[in-house]
Design a protein around this motif. Structure first.
Motif, short mmCIF file in Angstrom:
data_model
loop_
_atom_site.label_atom_id
_atom_site.label_comp_id
_atom_site.label_asym_id
_atom_site.label_seq_id
_atom_site.Cartn_x
_atom_site.Cartn_y
_atom_site.Cartn_z
N SER A 1 0.83 -1.21 0.00
CA SER A 1 0.00 0.00 0.00
C SER A 1 0.86 1.25 0.00
O SER A 1 0.48 2.28 -0.59
CB SER A 1 -0.97 0.01 1.18
N CYS A 2 2.03 1.19 0.60
CA CYS A 2 2.98 2.30 0.54
C CYS A 2 3.39 2.56 -0.90
O CYS A 2 3.38 3.69 -1.38
CB CYS A 2 4.19 2.00 1.41
N TYR A 3 3.72 1.48 -1.61
CA TYR A 3 4.11 1.60 -3.02
C TYR A 3 2.96 2.17 -3.85
O TYR A 3 3.15 3.06 -4.67
CB TYR A 3 4.53 0.23 -3.56
N ARG A 4 1.74 1.64 -3.65
CA ARG A 4 0.58 2.10 -4.41
C ARG A 4 0.30 3.58 -4.17
O ARG A 4 0.01 4.32 -5.12
CB ARG A 4 -0.66 1.28 -4.05
N ASN A 5 0.39 4.02 -2.91
CA ASN A 5 0.14 5.43 -2.60
C ASN A 5 1.17 6.34 -3.26
O ASN A 5 0.81 7.36 -3.85
CB ASN A 5 0.15 5.65 -1.09
N ILE A 6 2.43 5.99 -3.14
CA ILE A 6 3.49 6.82 -3.72
C ILE A 6 3.37 6.85 -5.24
O ILE A 6 3.48 7.91 -5.86
CB ILE A 6 4.88 6.32 -3.27
N LYS A 7 3.10 5.70 -5.84
CA LYS A 7 2.96 5.63 -7.29
C LYS A 7 1.78 6.46 -7.77
O LYS A 7 1.87 7.16 -8.78
CB LYS A 7 2.81 4.15 -7.70
N TRP A 8 0.66 6.41 -7.06
CA TRP A 8 -0.53 7.18 -7.44
C TRP A 8 -0.25 8.67 -7.37
O TRP A 8 -0.61 9.42 -8.26
CB TRP A 8 -1.71 6.81 -6.55
N ILE A 9 0.42 9.10 -6.30
CA ILE A 9 0.74 10.52 -6.15
C ILE A 9 1.69 10.98 -7.24
O ILE A 9 1.50 12.04 -7.85
CB ILE A 9 1.30 10.81 -4.74
N GLU A 10 2.71 10.19 -7.53
CA GLU A 10 3.65 10.54 -8.59
C GLU A 10 2.94 10.65 -9.93
O GLU A 10 3.12 11.64 -10.65
CB GLU A 10 4.76 9.49 -8.69
N ASP A 11 2.14 9.67 -10.28
CA ASP A 11 1.45 9.67 -11.57
C ASP A 11 0.48 10.83 -11.68
O ASP A 11 0.37 11.46 -12.75
CB ASP A 11 0.72 8.35 -11.79
N THR A 12 -0.23 11.13 -10.62
CA THR A 12 -1.20 12.21 -10.64
C THR A 12 -0.51 13.56 -10.80
O THR A 12 -0.96 14.42 -11.57
CB THR A 12 -2.04 12.21 -9.35
#
Length: 155
Positions: free
Chosen positions: A81-92
Motif C-alpha cells: 500500500s505504501c508503493y501504491r500510494n506513492i505511485k498514485w501521487i507521482e502519476d497524478t
C-alpha cells in the motif's frame, strides 16, 4: 498524525525536512484532493492514511531514498500500500501541468537534443599490426607444444 506535527514547524525547517515549501505542499494538496474526489466515485476501500500524510510519505521517499519497507513501517501500513500510494501521487502530479518537471530524465533529454545536430567522423584508418614472421610462428608452436605435455607423477 505526522502531518499535524510537521505542519507546526517553521517554513525553513519544513523545507529542510521535505525539500519543498509550504506553498508547494498546499498546491500539491489541492491537486490531489480533486483527483481523490474523482477516485471516490469508484468502489473500493478507503485509504488508512490521510492525503496529507500520503504526500509527506511520498516526499520522504523522494528526499531520503528510503525503502518502501522502512517508510511503511514508520506509517504503520503494508509495503504494497505504501508503493501504491506513492505511485498514485507521482502519476497524478506528473499529469498535472503545474508539475511537468517531474516527468523524468527522458523528457529532459528530448528537449536537450531537440535542435542540436551531431556530426560523427567515421572515416576508416589503417591500424599498424605486427608482421607475421617465421620466428614468431615457431615461438607460438613451441608454447602450444609445452602446454600439451603430460606430467610424470611420483608415487
Amino acid at each position: 498524525m505526522k502531518f499535524k506535527k510537521n505542519n507546526q514547524i517553521s517554513d525553513k525547517n519544513f523545507l529542510r525536512l521535505t525539500g519543498i515549501k509550504h506553498t508547494t505542499f498546499n498546491k500539491m494538496l489541492e491537486i490531489l484532493k480533486i483527483e481523490e474526489l474523482k477516485k471516490r466515485f469508484r468502489r473500493g476501500r478507503t485509504n488508512k492514511l490521510s492525503l496529507e500524510n500520503r504526500i509527506l510519505m511520498t516526499l520522504e521517499y523522494w528526499r531520503e531514498y528510503r525503502t518502501y519497507f522502512h517508510i511503511a513501517k514508520s506509517y504503520d501500513i503494508s509495503e504494497s500500500s505504501c508503493y501504491r500510494n506513492i505511485k498514485w501521487i507521482e502519476d497524478t502530479l506528473i499529469k498535472h501541468p503545474n508539475f511537468q518537471q517531474l516527468t523524468g530524465q527522458k523528457s529532459l533529454l528530448k528537449d536537450y537534443f531537440k535542435d542540436k545536430t551531431v556530426i560523427i567522423d567515421v572515416t576508416e584508418s589503417q591500424i599498424q599490426r605486427p608482421k607475421k614472421t617465421k620466428t614468431a610462428l615457431l615461438r607460438k608452436k613451441e608454447k602450444t607444444h609445452n602446454k600439451n605435455t603430460s606430467y610424470n607423477w611420483k608415487r
